[in-house]
Write a protein that holds these residues in place. Sequence first.
Motif, PDB file in Angstrom:
ATOM      1  N   ALA A 275       0.825  -1.203   0.000  1.00 18.30           N
ATOM      2  CA  ALA A 275       0.000   0.000   0.000  1.00 18.30           C
ATOM      3  C   ALA A 275       0.864   1.260   0.000  1.00 18.30           C
ATOM      4  O   ALA A 275       0.353   2.362  -0.093  1.00 18.30           O
ATOM      5  CB  ALA A 275      -0.911  -0.006   1.222  1.00 18.30           C
ATOM      6  N   GLN A 276       2.187   1.062   0.142  1.00 17.25           N
ATOM      7  CA  GLN A 276       3.083   2.213   0.157  1.00 17.25           C
ATOM      8  C   GLN A 276       3.894   2.245  -1.130  1.00 17.25           C
ATOM      9  O   GLN A 276       4.197   1.190  -1.698  1.00 17.25           O
ATOM     10  CB  GLN A 276       4.061   2.113   1.342  1.00 17.25           C
ATOM     11  N   SER A 277       4.275   3.441  -1.554  1.00 15.84           N
ATOM     12  CA  SER A 277       5.175   3.529  -2.696  1.00 15.84           C
ATOM     13  C   SER A 277       6.117   4.700  -2.469  1.00 15.84           C
ATOM     14  O   SER A 277       5.883   5.534  -1.598  1.00 15.84           O
ATOM     15  CB  SER A 277       4.394   3.722  -3.992  1.00 15.84           C
ATOM     16  N   ALA A 278       7.195   4.705  -3.226  1.00 16.96           N
ATOM     17  CA  ALA A 278       8.149   5.803  -3.102  1.00 16.96           C
ATOM     18  C   ALA A 278       8.616   6.181  -4.495  1.00 16.96           C
ATOM     19  O   ALA A 278       8.853   5.310  -5.318  1.00 16.96           O
ATOM     20  CB  ALA A 278       9.334   5.358  -2.245  1.00 16.96           C
ATOM     21  N   PHE A 283      14.142   2.093  -0.150  1.00 10.92           N
ATOM     22  CA  PHE A 283      14.755   1.930   1.174  1.00 10.92           C
ATOM     23  C   PHE A 283      15.005   3.286   1.839  1.00 10.92           C
ATOM     24  O   PHE A 283      15.481   3.360   2.966  1.00 10.92           O
ATOM     25  CB  PHE A 283      16.064   1.141   1.014  1.00 10.92           C
ATOM     26  N   PHE A 284      14.650   4.377   1.122  1.00  7.92           N
ATOM     27  CA  PHE A 284      14.975   5.737   1.564  1.00  7.92           C
ATOM     28  C   PHE A 284      14.648   6.002   3.041  1.00  7.92           C
ATOM     29  O   PHE A 284      15.480   6.462   3.810  1.00  7.92           O
ATOM     30  CB  PHE A 284      14.242   6.745   0.670  1.00  7.92           C
ATOM     31  N   ASP A 285      13.412   5.674   3.450  1.00  5.73           N
ATOM     32  CA  ASP A 285      12.957   5.992   4.808  1.00  5.73           C
ATOM     33  C   ASP A 285      13.738   5.265   5.895  1.00  5.73           C
ATOM     34  O   ASP A 285      13.745   5.687   7.048  1.00  5.73           O
ATOM     35  CB  ASP A 285      11.477   5.609   4.972  1.00  5.73           C
ATOM     36  N   CYS A 295      18.337  10.668  -3.167  1.00  9.20           N
ATOM     37  CA  CYS A 295      17.867   9.282  -3.075  1.00  9.20           C
ATOM     38  C   CYS A 295      16.342   9.179  -3.208  1.00  9.20           C
ATOM     39  O   CYS A 295      15.826   8.116  -3.528  1.00  9.20           O
ATOM     40  CB  CYS A 295      18.318   8.674  -1.761  1.00  9.20           C
ATOM     41  N   ASP A 296      15.616  10.275  -2.924  1.00  7.66           N
ATOM     42  CA  ASP A 296      14.151  10.194  -2.976  1.00  7.66           C
ATOM     43  C   ASP A 296      13.598  10.715  -4.292  1.00  7.66           C
ATOM     44  O   ASP A 296      12.404  10.968  -4.417  1.00  7.66           O
ATOM     45  CB  ASP A 296      13.530  10.927  -1.777  1.00  7.66           C
ATOM     46  N   GLN A 297      14.461  10.927  -5.293  1.00  2.16           N
ATOM     47  CA  GLN A 297      13.993  11.459  -6.579  1.00  2.16           C
ATOM     48  C   GLN A 297      13.672  10.359  -7.582  1.00  2.16           C
ATOM     49  O   GLN A 297      12.595  10.337  -8.148  1.00  2.16           O
ATOM     50  CB  GLN A 297      15.048  12.405  -7.164  1.00  2.16           C
ATOM     51  N   ALA A 298      14.618   9.453  -7.794  1.00  2.00           N
ATOM     52  CA  ALA A 298      14.395   8.385  -8.772  1.00  2.00           C
ATOM     53  C   ALA A 298      14.938   7.080  -8.205  1.00  2.00           C
ATOM     54  O   ALA A 298      15.868   7.090  -7.390  1.00  2.00           O
ATOM     55  CB  ALA A 298      15.103   8.715 -10.075  1.00  2.00           C
ATOM     56  N   ALA A 299      14.333   5.967  -8.622  1.00  2.62           N
ATOM     57  CA  ALA A 299      14.800   4.664  -8.156  1.00  2.62           C
ATOM     58  C   ALA A 299      16.196   4.396  -8.718  1.00  2.62           C
ATOM     59  O   ALA A 299      16.429   4.595  -9.906  1.00  2.62           O
ATOM     60  CB  ALA A 299      13.843   3.574  -8.594  1.00  2.62           C
ATOM     61  N   PRO A 300      17.129   3.969  -7.873  1.00  2.00           N
ATOM     62  CA  PRO A 300      18.483   3.704  -8.369  1.00  2.00           C
ATOM     63  C   PRO A 300      18.502   2.443  -9.226  1.00  2.00           C
ATOM     64  O   PRO A 300      17.884   1.456  -8.872  1.00  2.00           O
ATOM     65  CB  PRO A 300      19.293   3.503  -7.084  1.00  2.00           C
ATOM     66  N   PRO A 301      19.170   2.487 -10.393  1.00  4.47           N
ATOM     67  CA  PRO A 301      19.249   1.284 -11.225  1.00  4.47           C
ATOM     68  C   PRO A 301      20.233   0.279 -10.633  1.00  4.47           C
ATOM     69  O   PRO A 301      21.136   0.657  -9.884  1.00  4.47           O
ATOM     70  CB  PRO A 301      19.775   1.821 -12.558  1.00  4.47           C
ATOM     71  N   MET A 309      26.420  -6.646  -8.523  1.00  5.93           N
ATOM     72  CA  MET A 309      25.623  -5.495  -8.936  1.00  5.93           C
ATOM     73  C   MET A 309      24.931  -4.901  -7.721  1.00  5.93           C
ATOM     74  O   MET A 309      24.525  -5.632  -6.818  1.00  5.93           O
ATOM     75  CB  MET A 309      24.565  -5.927  -9.952  1.00  5.93           C
ATOM     76  N   VAL A 310      24.787  -3.573  -7.713  1.00  5.33           N
ATOM     77  CA  VAL A 310      24.169  -2.891  -6.583  1.00  5.33           C
ATOM     78  C   VAL A 310      23.237  -1.793  -7.099  1.00  5.33           C
ATOM     79  O   VAL A 310      23.567  -1.136  -8.087  1.00  5.33           O
ATOM     80  CB  VAL A 310      25.249  -2.248  -5.669  1.00  5.33           C
ATOM     81  N   ALA A 311      22.095  -1.631  -6.426  1.00  2.55           N
ATOM     82  CA  ALA A 311      21.183  -0.542  -6.776  1.00  2.55           C
ATOM     83  C   ALA A 311      21.168   0.474  -5.648  1.00  2.55           C
ATOM     84  O   ALA A 311      20.379   0.364  -4.706  1.00  2.55           O
ATOM     85  CB  ALA A 311      19.779  -1.084  -7.030  1.00  2.55           C
ATOM     86  N   CYS A 312      22.086   1.428  -5.707  1.00  2.00           N
ATOM     87  CA  CYS A 312      22.155   2.465  -4.669  1.00  2.00           C
ATOM     88  C   CYS A 312      22.782   3.705  -5.282  1.00  2.00           C
ATOM     89  O   CYS A 312      23.804   3.621  -5.950  1.00  2.00           O
ATOM     90  CB  CYS A 312      23.000   1.968  -3.488  1.00  2.00           C
ATOM     91  N   HIS A 313      22.155   4.878  -5.055  1.00  2.00           N
ATOM     92  CA  HIS A 313      22.687   6.116  -5.622  1.00  2.00           C
ATOM     93  C   HIS A 313      24.054   6.462  -5.043  1.00  2.00           C
ATOM     94  O   HIS A 313      24.866   7.111  -5.677  1.00  2.00           O
ATOM     95  CB  HIS A 313      21.723   7.276  -5.324  1.00  2.00           C
ATOM     96  N   ARG A 314      24.283   6.062  -3.790  1.00  2.00           N
ATOM     97  CA  ARG A 314      25.496   6.520  -3.119  1.00  2.00           C
ATOM     98  C   ARG A 314      26.571   5.444  -3.030  1.00  2.00           C
ATOM     99  O   ARG A 314      27.487   5.547  -2.230  1.00  2.00           O
ATOM    100  CB  ARG A 314      25.134   7.011  -1.714  1.00  2.00           C
ATOM    101  N   VAL A 315      26.428   4.391  -3.852  1.00  2.00           N
ATOM    102  CA  VAL A 315      27.290   3.229  -3.678  1.00  2.00           C
ATOM    103  C   VAL A 315      28.775   3.570  -3.813  1.00  2.00           C
ATOM    104  O   VAL A 315      29.610   3.038  -3.076  1.00  2.00           O
ATOM    105  CB  VAL A 315      26.874   2.085  -4.630  1.00  2.00           C
TER     106      VAL A 315
END
Lengths: 327, 282
Positions: A275-278, A283-285, A295-301, A309-315
């Motif tokens: 029921a939640q989306s971001a 994982f932002f919250d 991190c709260d603008q677009a989903a990291p690829p 492989m990692v999906a994180c903006h700050r990796v």
Amino acid sequence: MPILEYEALEVALPGMARPILDGVSLSVAEGEAVALVGESGSGKSVTARAALGLLPAGARVGGQVRVGGAELIGADADTVRAVRTGKASMIFQDPRAGINPVRRVGDFLTEQLRLVGGRSKAEAEARVLELLGAVGLPDPPRHLRQYPHQMSGGMLQRVMIAGALTADPRLLLCDEPTTALDVTTQAEIMAILRRLQREKGLGLLLITHDLDLAAATCDRIYVMYAGRIVETGTAAELLAAPRHPYTAGLLGSSPPLHGELTRLVPIPGSPMSLAQSAPGCAFFDRCHFAQPGRCDQAAPPLAPLGAGMVACHRVDELANSAAQEIR
Amino acid sequence: MTTDPGLLLQVSGLRKTYPSGGATVVAVDDLSFSLRPGGALGIVGESGSGKTTTARMLVGLERPDQGEILVQGTPLAARVRGRTARLARAKAVQIVFQDPYLSLDGRISIGDTLDGVLRLHGSPSGADRAARVRELLAQVGLGDREAAALPRQLSGGQRQRAAIARALAVEPAVLVLDEAVSALDVSVQAQVLNLLSDIRRDTGIGLVFVSHDLAVVRYVCDEALVMYRGRTVEHQPVTDLLSMPQHPYTRLLLASVPRPDWDPEAIGEQRRDLVAADALVP
């Protein structure tokens, strides 16, 4: 060649804020043991079921799922049946939920061989006796005549593994196969699954919430959060040097059995519900390293990093420092 | 047994049997242990070890066939008759189950549940109770929003915290936790484990922590007791139990915990050998 291959699988239910699965890509080679790790609601079971063409009723589905080269998404009933009866089998958490309690274990095990495989009763029984021996049950002829309630959970899970093998599959899908069992029994069941994978060259997909079990038994691990793969790599690397803050957080949340005992660093909050989306990273919250405005603008690829492989903006910033400090 | 009122809990010679078909199953046999104020004992075992029967006897849900349970020097009555005795029993020992729905009413908000417990245990003024409810919820990391919620409107972790707050509201001498964190996701389990160690530090309550998970027992407890088929096979400080396990069953349990150099084949063999040699039953 992979025995199991997902490409950008998407499964969404109408009326839910976010898709159950959001672009899941994953592969399992023949003879390879792969774990899909996640908490409740992460989508790991839905992913596994999709490999048998089992999808939630009314779901909008996109992407591809291939088992032994056969495409399952949009496939006709014959293709799906061919996969279920000959290529892939599934083992579930609760063995009692998958067996008829008023019929004998032998009837359950020989049914498919006789109805689908067209074997005679004697042939089917001979094959089943062989399989019951292969999964380490002490007295196969006696077990054939037993009812499910006469067996312990560990014994019945072996029966279910034998049942999964009657179809001579190339792929075993194991959905929390040891979660309902005692720890010493868990070791025996995992030993059987690993031996099958090695000796028969089966592909094994282990669905589990237990990162330590995944690392102890599988070659590669995929970590899933809110319907997306957030990290993948070899078991050894992932455990020694987790790159995604969620993976690191999971490891930091389990108390160690040996070594120094420091206060646990829990992941704050709870996993995201359907029921939640971001708009950004799911994982932002809960992330200790989340950067508002980024991190709260677009989903990291999911992007390559080292061998995984990692999906994180700050990796890149976190790779060698902070994410591992939480451990 | 010598009564020591300085001890929170003294359990001696506890035995419980159940009829099964024509035979008798011994669920718990000759179990003895004690608990200091602020102490925490882990009871470790697999299914059929008798650990849950033990937890249920400690709160009076099962009556032992033999043996005695003393809470702060006073025997836990075998039969509870009347309101005063029932309230006294509740003050002695409280329990948190694996499934919080067993101790929360699905139709009553968390705040009202706590308020009901306080009213029952003699807190007359509504204002006092409201303040205490807030305090209890704050202690387990919940706020006004959760106080107004029904159990099903909370997440699994929040619901288990609410069940812990309900048990603490009685201010019991001993808190029994029966696999209380087993059903929680790892990330949420860590929150509850930290909460339990804080409660221990801040209140001096005694904890009996029943679990199959040795790592979790290590985190919460200072002593551990390992049960196998109703019998105590080992009882030691947790550090010693993990570094120098004495009984073959404890060693088997430790070897069974998955880790990178894990060899499940060898563990299976070890278990079969022990069972064959009948070396597990003390």
